[in-house]
Scaffold this motif. Sequence first.
Motif, mmCIF file in Angstrom:
data_model
loop_
_atom_site.group_PDB
_atom_site.id
_atom_site.type_symbol
_atom_site.label_atom_id
_atom_site.label_comp_id
_atom_site.label_asym_id
_atom_site.label_seq_id
_atom_site.Cartn_x
_atom_site.Cartn_y
_atom_site.Cartn_z
ATOM 1 N N PRO A 91 31.885 31.398 36.228
ATOM 2 C CA PRO A 91 31.244 31.539 34.918
ATOM 3 C C PRO A 91 31.683 32.850 34.270
ATOM 4 C CG PRO A 91 29.718 32.175 36.637
ATOM 5 C CD PRO A 91 30.961 31.664 37.336
ATOM 6 N N LEU A 92 31.464 32.971 32.969
ATOM 7 C CA LEU A 92 31.721 34.244 32.286
ATOM 8 C C LEU A 92 30.462 35.090 32.365
ATOM 9 C CD1 LEU A 92 33.581 36.051 30.593
ATOM 10 C CD2 LEU A 92 32.594 34.964 28.558
ATOM 11 N N THR A 93 30.562 36.220 33.044
ATOM 12 C CA THR A 93 29.469 37.174 33.179
ATOM 13 C C THR A 93 30.070 38.568 32.986
ATOM 14 O OG1 THR A 93 29.802 37.550 35.554
ATOM 15 C CG2 THR A 93 28.384 35.675 34.928
ATOM 16 N N PRO A 94 29.251 39.599 32.862
ATOM 17 C CA PRO A 94 29.829 40.950 32.795
ATOM 18 C C PRO A 94 30.727 41.255 33.998
ATOM 19 C CG PRO A 94 27.529 41.011 32.137
ATOM 20 C CD PRO A 94 27.793 39.606 32.642
ATOM 21 N N GLU A 95 30.433 40.652 35.143
ATOM 22 C CA GLU A 95 31.215 40.878 36.356
ATOM 23 C C GLU A 95 32.579 40.197 36.302
ATOM 24 O OE1 GLU A 95 30.596 40.459 41.191
ATOM 25 O OE2 GLU A 95 29.342 39.292 39.833
ATOM 26 N N THR A 96 32.655 39.043 35.624
ATOM 27 C CA THR A 96 33.901 38.275 35.635
ATOM 28 C C THR A 96 34.741 38.452 34.369
ATOM 29 O OG1 THR A 96 32.847 36.277 34.732
ATOM 30 C CG2 THR A 96 32.921 36.520 37.150
ATOM 31 N N GLU A 97 34.207 39.059 33.338
ATOM 32 C CA GLU A 97 35.010 39.265 32.125
ATOM 33 C C GLU A 97 36.195 40.176 32.457
ATOM 34 O OE1 GLU A 97 34.619 40.264 27.388
ATOM 35 O OE2 GLU A 97 32.832 40.332 28.651
ATOM 36 N N GLY A 98 37.394 39.712 32.158
ATOM 37 C CA GLY A 98 38.599 40.482 32.473
ATOM 38 C C GLY A 98 38.939 40.522 33.948
ATOM 39 N N LEU A 99 38.337 39.646 34.731
ATOM 40 C CA LEU A 99 38.542 39.635 36.184
ATOM 41 C C LEU A 99 40.027 39.526 36.532
ATOM 42 C CD1 LEU A 99 37.105 39.361 39.028
ATOM 43 C CD2 LEU A 99 37.338 36.890 38.693
ATOM 44 N N VAL A 100 40.720 38.604 35.858
ATOM 45 C CA VAL A 100 42.158 38.444 36.100
ATOM 46 C C VAL A 100 42.876 39.324 35.075
ATOM 47 C CG1 VAL A 100 44.074 36.826 36.276
ATOM 48 C CG2 VAL A 100 41.797 36.155 37.052
ATOM 49 N N SER A 101 43.003 40.566 35.458
ATOM 50 C CA SER A 101 43.572 41.606 34.605
ATOM 51 C C SER A 101 45.093 41.561 34.637
ATOM 52 C CB SER A 101 43.104 42.974 35.106
ATOM 53 O OG SER A 101 43.582 43.163 36.437
ATOM 54 N N ALA A 102 45.715 42.412 33.844
ATOM 55 C CA ALA A 102 47.177 42.531 33.880
ATOM 56 C C ALA A 102 47.650 42.887 35.281
ATOM 57 C CB ALA A 102 47.628 43.589 32.874
ATOM 58 N N GLU A 103 46.872 43.687 35.991
ATOM 59 C CA GLU A 103 47.246 44.096 37.347
ATOM 60 C C GLU A 103 47.199 42.920 38.318
ATOM 61 O OE1 GLU A 103 46.266 47.420 34.893
ATOM 62 O OE2 GLU A 103 44.988 45.715 35.426
ATOM 63 N N VAL A 104 46.169 42.080 38.175
ATOM 64 C CA VAL A 104 46.070 40.902 39.052
ATOM 65 C C VAL A 104 47.223 39.945 38.756
ATOM 66 C CG1 VAL A 104 44.683 38.852 39.611
ATOM 67 C CG2 VAL A 104 43.569 41.091 39.381
ATOM 68 N N ILE A 105 47.516 39.737 37.473
ATOM 69 C CA ILE A 105 48.625 38.851 37.094
ATOM 70 C C ILE A 105 49.946 39.401 37.639
ATOM 71 C CG2 ILE A 105 49.949 37.948 35.130
ATOM 72 C CD1 ILE A 105 47.193 37.900 33.613
ATOM 73 N N ALA A 106 50.121 40.714 37.542
ATOM 74 C CA ALA A 106 51.353 41.340 38.052
ATOM 75 C C ALA A 106 51.474 41.190 39.560
ATOM 76 C CB ALA A 106 51.391 42.814 37.664
ATOM 77 N N ALA A 107 50.344 41.075 40.255
ATOM 78 C CA ALA A 107 50.369 40.932 41.717
ATOM 79 C C ALA A 107 50.750 39.521 42.152
ATOM 80 C CB ALA A 107 49.006 41.295 42.302
ATOM 81 N N MET A 108 50.630 38.545 41.233
ATOM 82 C CA MET A 108 50.925 37.157 41.590
ATOM 83 C C MET A 108 52.404 36.968 41.884
ATOM 84 S SD MET A 108 48.497 35.143 38.855
ATOM 85 C CE MET A 108 48.967 33.501 39.431
ATOM 86 N N ARG A 109 52.694 35.999 42.716
ATOM 87 C CA ARG A 109 54.080 35.691 43.075
ATOM 88 C C ARG A 109 54.801 35.039 41.901
ATOM 89 N NH1 ARG A 109 52.878 32.228 48.254
ATOM 90 N NH2 ARG A 109 54.493 31.053 47.196
ATOM 91 N N PRO A 110 56.110 35.190 41.797
ATOM 92 C CA PRO A 110 56.847 34.582 40.682
ATOM 93 C C PRO A 110 56.867 33.059 40.715
ATOM 94 C CG PRO A 110 58.345 35.692 42.199
ATOM 95 C CD PRO A 110 56.954 36.056 42.623
#
Length: 201
Positions: A91-110
């Motif tokens: 769900p969208l909560t204050p805890e999950t807003e922006g959860l998948v940040s640029a840093e998390v996306i950058a950590a993902m495999r190609p």
Amino acid sequence: MTATFGLMGHGSVRTGATSGGTPTSAAYTDFNKAQGSITRSGSALAQAFGMRVVGVRRNRGDASPPGVELRAPEELMRVAAEADVLALTCPLTPETEGLVSAEVIAAMRPDAFLINVARGRVVDEPALVEALRAGRITCAGLDCFVEEPLDPASPLWAMPNVIVTPHSAGETQHYERNVVRLLLRNLDAFERGASLVNAVV
């Protein structure tokens, strides 16, 4: 590698396959008080395809489906780096807003897929667009966006490695019937002081 949920099968059809072949792992983010039906169904589907399933959930003490490894929210970056498929069902909560940040996306495999059937603001949308354009992740299946309906000028519409749906991934011929059943069940539980089904907080 890691594991996840439902749309990953559809994404693999659209894009062919990852560089390593069929996805073998997936990760989902749930963050609900108890695991929701979308996450449960997705986990079962991923396992049916032989995928390893890892869930990121705040309440790891709750019962988890057999074969699902649970990790704490603090481990999301590590989970994202391992996963073939990262599916968002929270769900969208204050805890999950922006959860998948640029840093998390950058950590993902190609060769990873990102699936968002949660809420648009869970993901840093500009960072996702840039990663998709640059080929830093393989593809995305998106059912929700920061602004809905999605702006006709959004670059996501024209990207060959993106599947866009109009916030309707959960729609089936039985949707309305199931919603009414759930409402009635939860009203009864609330009146009795029992636990609610699919509680978010």
